[in-house]
Design an enzyme around this catalytic site. Structure first.
Site, PDB file in Angstrom:
ATOM      1  N   GLY A 282       0.836  -1.205   0.000  1.00 19.36           N
ATOM      2  CA  GLY A 282       0.000   0.000   0.000  1.00 19.36           C
ATOM      3  C   GLY A 282       0.861   1.241   0.000  1.00 19.36           C
ATOM      4  O   GLY A 282       1.867   1.315   0.690  1.00 19.36           O
TER       5      GLY A 282
ATOM      6  N   GLY B  58      -0.592   4.702  -0.042  1.00 14.86           N
ATOM      7  CA  GLY B  58      -1.495   5.853   0.049  1.00 14.86           C
ATOM      8  C   GLY B  58      -0.889   6.942   0.928  1.00 14.86           C
ATOM      9  O   GLY B  58       0.328   7.108   0.982  1.00 14.86           O
TER      10      GLY B  58
ATOM     11  N   GLY C  28       1.250   5.122   3.672  1.00 14.78           N
ATOM     12  CA  GLY C  28       2.271   4.279   3.056  1.00 14.78           C
ATOM     13  C   GLY C  28       3.363   5.075   2.366  1.00 14.78           C
ATOM     14  O   GLY C  28       4.555   4.762   2.496  1.00 14.78           O
TER      15      GLY C  28
ATOM     16  N   LYS D 221      -7.303  -0.746  10.864  1.00 15.69           N
ATOM     17  CA  LYS D 221      -8.225  -0.888  11.998  1.00 15.69           C
ATOM     18  C   LYS D 221      -9.462  -1.690  11.644  1.00 15.69           C
ATOM     19  O   LYS D 221      -9.970  -2.440  12.467  1.00 15.69           O
ATOM     20  CB  LYS D 221      -8.612   0.467  12.569  1.00 15.69           C
ATOM     21  CG  LYS D 221      -9.235   1.389  11.556  1.00 15.69           C
ATOM     22  CD  LYS D 221      -9.415   2.787  12.094  1.00 15.69           C
ATOM     23  CE  LYS D 221      -9.725   3.736  10.962  1.00 15.69           C
ATOM     24  NZ  LYS D 221      -8.537   4.075  10.149  1.00 15.69           N
TER      25      LYS D 221
ATOM     26  N   GLU E  18       0.232  -0.321  16.261  1.00 17.67           N
ATOM     27  CA  GLU E  18       0.096   0.957  16.973  1.00 17.67           C
ATOM     28  C   GLU E  18      -0.615   2.000  16.120  1.00 17.67           C
ATOM     29  O   GLU E  18      -1.357   2.843  16.634  1.00 17.67           O
ATOM     30  CB  GLU E  18       1.493   1.445  17.373  1.00 17.67           C
ATOM     31  CG  GLU E  18       1.532   2.678  18.241  1.00 17.67           C
ATOM     32  CD  GLU E  18       0.927   2.457  19.625  1.00 17.67           C
ATOM     33  OE1 GLU E  18      -0.209   2.893  19.809  1.00 17.67           O
ATOM     34  OE2 GLU E  18       1.603   1.868  20.486  1.00 17.67           O
TER      35      GLU E  18
ATOM     36  N   VAL F 295      -4.860   2.701  15.960  1.00 16.57           N
ATOM     37  CA  VAL F 295      -5.671   3.476  16.903  1.00 16.57           C
ATOM     38  C   VAL F 295      -4.971   4.782  17.228  1.00 16.57           C
ATOM     39  O   VAL F 295      -3.806   4.788  17.621  1.00 16.57           O
ATOM     40  CB  VAL F 295      -5.912   2.694  18.215  1.00 16.57           C
ATOM     41  CG1 VAL F 295      -6.707   3.546  19.196  1.00 16.57           C
ATOM     42  CG2 VAL F 295      -6.635   1.400  17.937  1.00 16.57           C
TER      43      VAL F 295
ATOM     44  N   LYS G 246     -11.988   1.335  16.389  1.00 13.28           N
ATOM     45  CA  LYS G 246     -10.896   1.620  17.309  1.00 13.28           C
ATOM     46  C   LYS G 246     -11.268   1.241  18.741  1.00 13.28           C
ATOM     47  O   LYS G 246     -10.434   0.769  19.512  1.00 13.28           O
ATOM     48  CB  LYS G 246     -10.527   3.098  17.217  1.00 13.28           C
ATOM     49  CG  LYS G 246      -9.894   3.443  15.856  1.00 13.28           C
ATOM     50  CD  LYS G 246      -9.899   4.937  15.598  1.00 13.28           C
ATOM     51  CE  LYS G 246      -9.206   5.303  14.300  1.00 13.28           C
ATOM     52  NZ  LYS G 246      -9.438   6.728  13.950  1.00 13.28           N
TER      53      LYS G 246
END
Lengths: 443, 443
Positions: free
Chosen positions: A18, A20, A23, A111, A135, A138, A211
């Site tokens: 990815g 985006g 990324g 998520k 990590e 969230v 989340k």
């Protein structure tokens, strides 16, 4: 062939899935900050490829030729660390499972996938003995999952209250500070890029609910899925609600709440919910403005804790991803992140004279013409520029004599120049007293 | 003899050095919460002894017979994990070095020792391959060292601003909110137990300076000692300073500051300092009241982060100590804390009906006698008690008819009862509309 002499000579193969908003920043930092990261990780982190859906799409960051590929499978098969930032359920899930089966450490920021199929993924990772960290899933840049899992592992969390969606916090904060109606605040958020063209996932609370499920799972050592979360969005919150709340000393926030409950029989359970909530304005979460996120944790022994920071955005979220990547790499290299500290640099300690700060100086001056000019000259001669100057005249003596108090706030300057300025100003015969000198931060 | 079948059947020998405010709470939790901790750690944590200076001293917590000893050396020689909470330099330092030499993991909360001799201790621990952790040494219960070391390991910290001394924050906060002079606020702090009889270490900034050295060392991957910290206390801050700052929109806080600086030649260095500082009231640190602590971190990618919580006190600080102990134990048992999650319980997920919350309900009612009584009856019948009720009369119709708006905030009650109350109230013919129903937290 020779064996690498030091761990830092080792290299780990990193695959990125990815490219985006997040990324592309992860790729940029892996490439631009490679030496620094190698020092922290104890091994070079070689970005061996970036899997994308289409090679021709526009990207936020220019990547070297040959790094992009559409063959995510091949990339995963040959990596030590796989970073999954594709979003969505498939093919992200299959690729993560394949990475785990290959024995690669996995870092994900997904998520939706973790809230839906987290339990299955955690079990597979445990069974394979590989690390699965998330990590970034969230509260973006805020280190919250690791503190909950590790730092609070000797405590018992009783409740977690989180502002975990920046879009809705921005909207509610705008409504609170400007009196705007929901629709207008939403449009403002869309205009600024804080809300998507289709804002449903944010304003209906679905993003916060995912989340909440992840936070609840970690906080209560239990596995919650999305369907365990009771969810209500902010679309029905009106300007009137907010004004009335303000009158009573409250602010309205969209909170993700997970808490330990005891029923009438004394049996324990966990309630997980997302809804607009009135909070007293004195509560630490009430001071979380704009698109910021914060998670407030109540634990039996630790008491009240709060973690605050940017909950979204490519670069902040990339920071959380790379923290997980470096931790995973350390574990590969050292057999665990348990070492007390990795000292990778020895930047010198500087004395306070080298610090650039700003001063707030209060002076008692004789009220006569030309005083301000003489003081200003000394500031200028020391290269210290003045941000604000306020003068207040006081009638003091019984003879009607007046004195003036001057309060000067400077721009940032080198501490040594500021100190010299104060010394020279104090020597002027028109200064009767330097009443206080304090440093200013946060401006 | 049989081999333990599961890691949880294993036991680790834990030695505690020191039984003061924090130590006694650590002992209590190790004994009272043993099962829970065993589940988290993957091994039983057997408290094998508590070393004290005198067996007869009074303690906050009653300990079982035979646990106390004055022979710290013998205790250390035979432990897997040594918790050092004696304070001071010697014998704490020698005991820690002996524990490291024996291969025991060490958890310490001794900021004075770490600020003075940290570099030597870290090197010895690294050389021996054992873990030395000290989350409790800075900002009490707040997980700050682990997030800085691990979560931000892929980022670059540029600045750390900390309120790391609760005593001085309490004093400055009192001066700010009541207009008190320094001496009076100090006396109030002493009266409440927030300040010691000899408050020098706090009010002169020495305690904050030790913490600044530890924070700076971790944040900048460099080793700072106490003498690298420029330090100024709060004794010269007057009520006038605070009033004038407030007029300009500032608050005065004692900050520990560590920051990356670049000199005129472009060379980098780190400045570490402690001094009273003006902060804009809109800064997140300005909202840190009373004896609370907070650390504000600026990083290149993550942006602004803040960690907030209780900076002192036996039980909160014990939480940080036990987080380190459980992490050290996990590493012993599993060869690293890298597993994604330890699921030790399966507490059930409860629906929102089981949640206890409080409601803020806005009702439009016909303004006639007896209406309040009928509404109050419905609340009482559902077991929901009313915290506040406000009525506002409005002249609406052209015929001069009045309507009233009622805003009711309830005490905490079961969600199902609250929902039933609202349903029944809405059915009353004297209610013209239920304009909003919002939940309230943080009261």
């Amino acid at each position: 062939m020779t064996t690498p002499a030091t761990p830092a000579a080792r290299a780990l193969r990193v695959a990125l899935l990815g490219c985006g908003t997040v990324g592309s920043q992860v790729a940029r930092i892996l490439l631009d900050d490679a030496d620094n990261l190698a020092g922290r990780a104890g091994a070079r982190l070689d970005l061996v490829g970036v899997a994308v859906r289409s090679l021709d799409a526009e990207r936020d960051v220019e990547l070297p030729d040959g790094l992009l590929t559409t063959d995510a499978d091949a990339l995963v098969a040959d990596a030590d660390i796989v970073i999954e930032l594709m979003g969505g359920i498939e093919p992200a899930k299959s690729l993560i499972l394949r990475a785990i089966a290959h024995g690669a450490a996995v870092v994900s920021g997904n998520k939706a996938l973790l809230a839906l199929d987290g339990p299955e993924l955690y079990e597979q990772a445990d069974a394979a003995g590989v690390q699965l960290s998330y990590e970034a899933a969230v509260a973006g840049a805020i280190p919250i999952l690791r503190p909950i899992r590790d730092s609070l592992s000797g405590d018992r969390i009783t409740r977690v209250l989180g502002i975990v969606n920046g879009t809705t916090n921005y909207i509610l904060d705008q409504m609170d500070s400007t009196g705007a109606q929901f629709d207008d605040a939403l449009q403002a958020a869309q205009h600024l890029g804080y809300a998507e063209a289709d804002p449903t996932a944010d304003i209906e609370g679905h993003d916060a609910a995912a989340k909440a499920a992840i936070l609840a799972s970690l906080s209560f050592h239990t596995r919650f899925a999305l369907e365990d979360v009771s969810c209500e969005g902010i679309t029905s919150v009106t300007a009137d609600d907010i004004a009335a709340a303000a009158e009573d000393g409250y602010v309205i926030k969209l909170l993700a709440i997970a808490e330990l409950l005891t029923d009438a029989t004394g049996a324990e359970g966990i309630g997980v919910r997302v809804h607009p909530t009135l909070l007293p304005r004195t509560h630490p979460l009430a001071a979380v403005h704009g698109a910021f996120n914060a998670v407030f944790v109540e634990a039996e022994n630790a008491g009240e804790l709060m973690f605050y920071g940017q909950g979204a955005g490519g670069t902040p979220t990339a920071s959380a991803v790379l923290g997980d990547v470096v931790s995973a790499a350390r574990r590969r290299v050292l057999g665990g992140p348990g070492r007390t500290e990795t000292t990778t640099s020895q930047v010198p300690a500087l004395g306070i004279d080298a610090v650039r700060t700003s001063y707030c100086i209060a002076l008692q001056v004789v009220d006569e013409p030309g005083v301000l000019a003489r003081i200003a000259q000394i500031f200028a001669a020391n290269g210290v520029s003045i941000e604000t100057m306020r003068q207040r005249i006081r009638q003091d003596g019984p003879d009607g004599a007046t004195t003036a108090e001057l309060r000067i706030v400077t721009h940032r300057a080198v501490e040594a120049s500021l100190a010299a300025t104060v010394r020279q100003v104090a020597e002027l015969e028109v200064i009767t007293a330097v009443s206080s000198v304090l440093r200013v931060e946060g401006i």
